[in-house]
Design a protein around this motif. Structure first.
Motif, short mmCIF file in Angstrom:
data_model
loop_
_atom_site.label_atom_id
_atom_site.label_comp_id
_atom_site.label_asym_id
_atom_site.label_seq_id
_atom_site.Cartn_x
_atom_site.Cartn_y
_atom_site.Cartn_z
N GLY A 41 0.75 -1.31 -0.03
CA GLY A 41 0.08 -0.03 -0.03
C GLY A 41 0.92 1.09 -0.11
O GLY A 41 0.30 2.49 -0.16
N TYR A 42 2.06 1.17 0.28
CA TYR A 42 3.08 2.31 0.05
C TYR A 42 2.98 2.81 -1.42
O TYR A 42 3.30 2.27 -2.14
CB TYR A 42 4.57 2.01 0.51
CG TYR A 42 5.57 2.91 0.30
CD1 TYR A 42 5.35 4.30 1.23
CD2 TYR A 42 6.20 3.14 -0.57
CE1 TYR A 42 6.30 5.08 1.04
CE2 TYR A 42 7.13 4.39 -0.92
CZ TYR A 42 7.33 5.10 0.13
OH TYR A 42 8.17 6.15 -0.16
N TRP A 43 2.56 4.20 -1.50
CA TRP A 43 2.47 4.80 -2.77
C TRP A 43 3.42 5.82 -3.02
O TRP A 43 3.62 6.65 -4.03
CB TRP A 43 1.26 5.49 -2.94
CG TRP A 43 0.26 4.42 -3.52
CD1 TRP A 43 -0.69 3.82 -2.52
CD2 TRP A 43 0.17 3.91 -4.67
NE1 TRP A 43 -1.40 2.61 -3.08
CE2 TRP A 43 -0.96 2.73 -4.61
CE3 TRP A 43 0.46 3.99 -5.82
CZ2 TRP A 43 -1.53 2.18 -5.54
CZ3 TRP A 43 -0.10 3.35 -6.97
CH2 TRP A 43 -1.09 2.38 -6.80
N VAL A 77 -4.54 3.66 -9.82
CA VAL A 77 -5.10 4.14 -8.41
C VAL A 77 -6.34 4.73 -8.43
O VAL A 77 -6.32 5.77 -9.20
CB VAL A 77 -3.83 4.59 -7.67
CG1 VAL A 77 -3.75 5.86 -8.29
CG2 VAL A 77 -4.07 4.67 -6.17
N ASP A 78 -7.24 4.64 -7.24
CA ASP A 78 -8.52 5.55 -7.08
C ASP A 78 -8.51 5.87 -5.62
O ASP A 78 -8.41 5.03 -4.79
CB ASP A 78 -9.67 4.65 -7.61
CG ASP A 78 -10.93 5.37 -7.46
OD1 ASP A 78 -10.85 6.69 -6.80
OD2 ASP A 78 -11.82 5.04 -7.86
N ALA A 102 -10.03 7.01 -11.40
CA ALA A 102 -8.65 6.83 -12.03
C ALA A 102 -8.36 8.09 -12.45
O ALA A 102 -9.28 8.86 -13.00
CB ALA A 102 -8.74 5.71 -12.89
N PRO A 103 -7.22 8.35 -12.54
CA PRO A 103 -6.47 9.61 -13.32
C PRO A 103 -7.01 9.71 -14.68
O PRO A 103 -6.94 8.56 -15.40
CB PRO A 103 -5.00 9.62 -12.82
CG PRO A 103 -4.78 8.22 -12.64
CD PRO A 103 -6.15 7.51 -12.32
N ILE A 104 -7.23 11.06 -14.99
CA ILE A 104 -7.34 10.95 -16.37
C ILE A 104 -6.08 10.71 -17.50
O ILE A 104 -6.34 9.95 -18.36
CB ILE A 104 -7.81 12.59 -16.90
CG1 ILE A 104 -9.09 12.97 -16.02
CG2 ILE A 104 -7.92 12.97 -18.49
CD1 ILE A 104 -10.33 12.13 -16.59
N THR A 105 -5.11 11.09 -16.83
CA THR A 105 -3.87 10.73 -17.39
C THR A 105 -2.61 11.00 -16.47
O THR A 105 -2.78 11.49 -15.46
CB THR A 105 -3.26 11.89 -18.76
OG1 THR A 105 -2.44 11.01 -19.62
CG2 THR A 105 -3.04 13.15 -18.32
N SER A 160 -4.61 5.93 -20.26
CA SER A 160 -5.28 6.12 -19.09
C SER A 160 -6.78 6.57 -19.53
O SER A 160 -7.17 6.30 -20.51
CB SER A 160 -4.59 7.32 -18.39
OG SER A 160 -4.58 8.51 -19.30
N ALA A 161 -7.47 6.90 -18.46
CA ALA A 161 -8.69 7.28 -18.78
C ALA A 161 -9.21 7.97 -19.94
O ALA A 161 -9.99 7.92 -20.59
CB ALA A 161 -9.56 7.79 -17.45
N ALA A 162 -8.24 8.79 -20.12
CA ALA A 162 -8.70 9.82 -21.56
C ALA A 162 -8.27 9.06 -22.69
O ALA A 162 -8.64 9.57 -23.67
CB ALA A 162 -7.58 11.08 -21.16
N ASN A 163 -7.82 7.94 -22.61
CA ASN A 163 -7.71 7.22 -24.02
C ASN A 163 -8.84 6.20 -24.22
O ASN A 163 -8.69 5.12 -25.06
CB ASN A 163 -6.41 6.36 -23.98
CG ASN A 163 -5.17 7.63 -23.75
OD1 ASN A 163 -4.64 7.69 -22.78
ND2 ASN A 163 -4.90 8.32 -25.03
N GLY A 164 -10.03 6.47 -23.83
CA GLY A 164 -11.09 5.62 -24.00
C GLY A 164 -10.74 3.85 -23.61
O GLY A 164 -11.39 3.06 -24.14
N GLY A 165 -10.17 3.67 -22.61
CA GLY A 165 -9.85 2.37 -22.19
C GLY A 165 -8.98 1.37 -22.96
O GLY A 165 -8.98 0.23 -22.99
#
Length: 156
Positions: A20-22, A97-98, A103-106, A127-132
């Motif tokens: 869990g260390y980020w 990571v959420d 999730a982050p956009i990029t 990332s989420a900005a790339n349509g999955g």
């Protein structure tokens, strides 16, 4: 020419970093090659050189690296002059990571100086900005201003 790259230490350091260390969990490693060799030899030979340099990543190296960084924290340590740095962020986990708002956009580096190198290259996950998209990845490259005309010509 020297390549600087970051390697994950989470499984190498003793005791291991807690689950869990980020925070940062990487150190720099280096592979040296002449520009002539880089241009003339097959890519797989350069990849082999990088793989061989990874054998230096052990608990002793990591602790020594951390000690040197701590001793010279205020000196602005970099990888050196004219070093081409690269790092692969595809498997770090930042893109998934959420913290409660999705999730982050990029995901991308805030500064090109993160490796302390002159011309860093980052392999970044979709990332989420790339349509999955799951196959492939993004590449962020920093080039010298003088290299841009040749790069633009090559891209065209």
């Amino acid at each position: 020419m020297e390549f600087a790259y970051l390697t994950n230490i989470r499984r190498l350091v003793k005791p291991p970093l807690p689950f869990g260390y980020w925070g940062n969990g990487c150190v720099s490693l280096y592979a040296q090659i002449s520009t002539k060799e880089l241009v003339e030899q097959p890519l797989w030979k350069t990849v082999e050189l990088i793989k061989k340099s990874k054998v230096n990543a052990n608990d002793e190296y990591i602790r020594s690296y951390i000690d040197i960084q701590e001793l010279h924290r205020g000196d602005g340590i970099t990888a050196g002059k004219e070093v081409s740095g690269f790092t692969d962020w595809r498997h770090i986990g930042h893109s998934s990571v959420d913290f409660g708002w999705g999730a982050p956009i990029t995901v991308f580096p805030v500064t090109r100086q993160i490796l302390g190198s002159f011309e860093p290259c980052f392999f970044l996950p979709y990332s989420a900005a790339n349509g999955g998209k799951k196959d492939g990845f993004k590449v962020q490259v920093t080039l010298r201003k003088t290299a841009m005309p040749a790069f633009k010509k090559e891209m065209n």
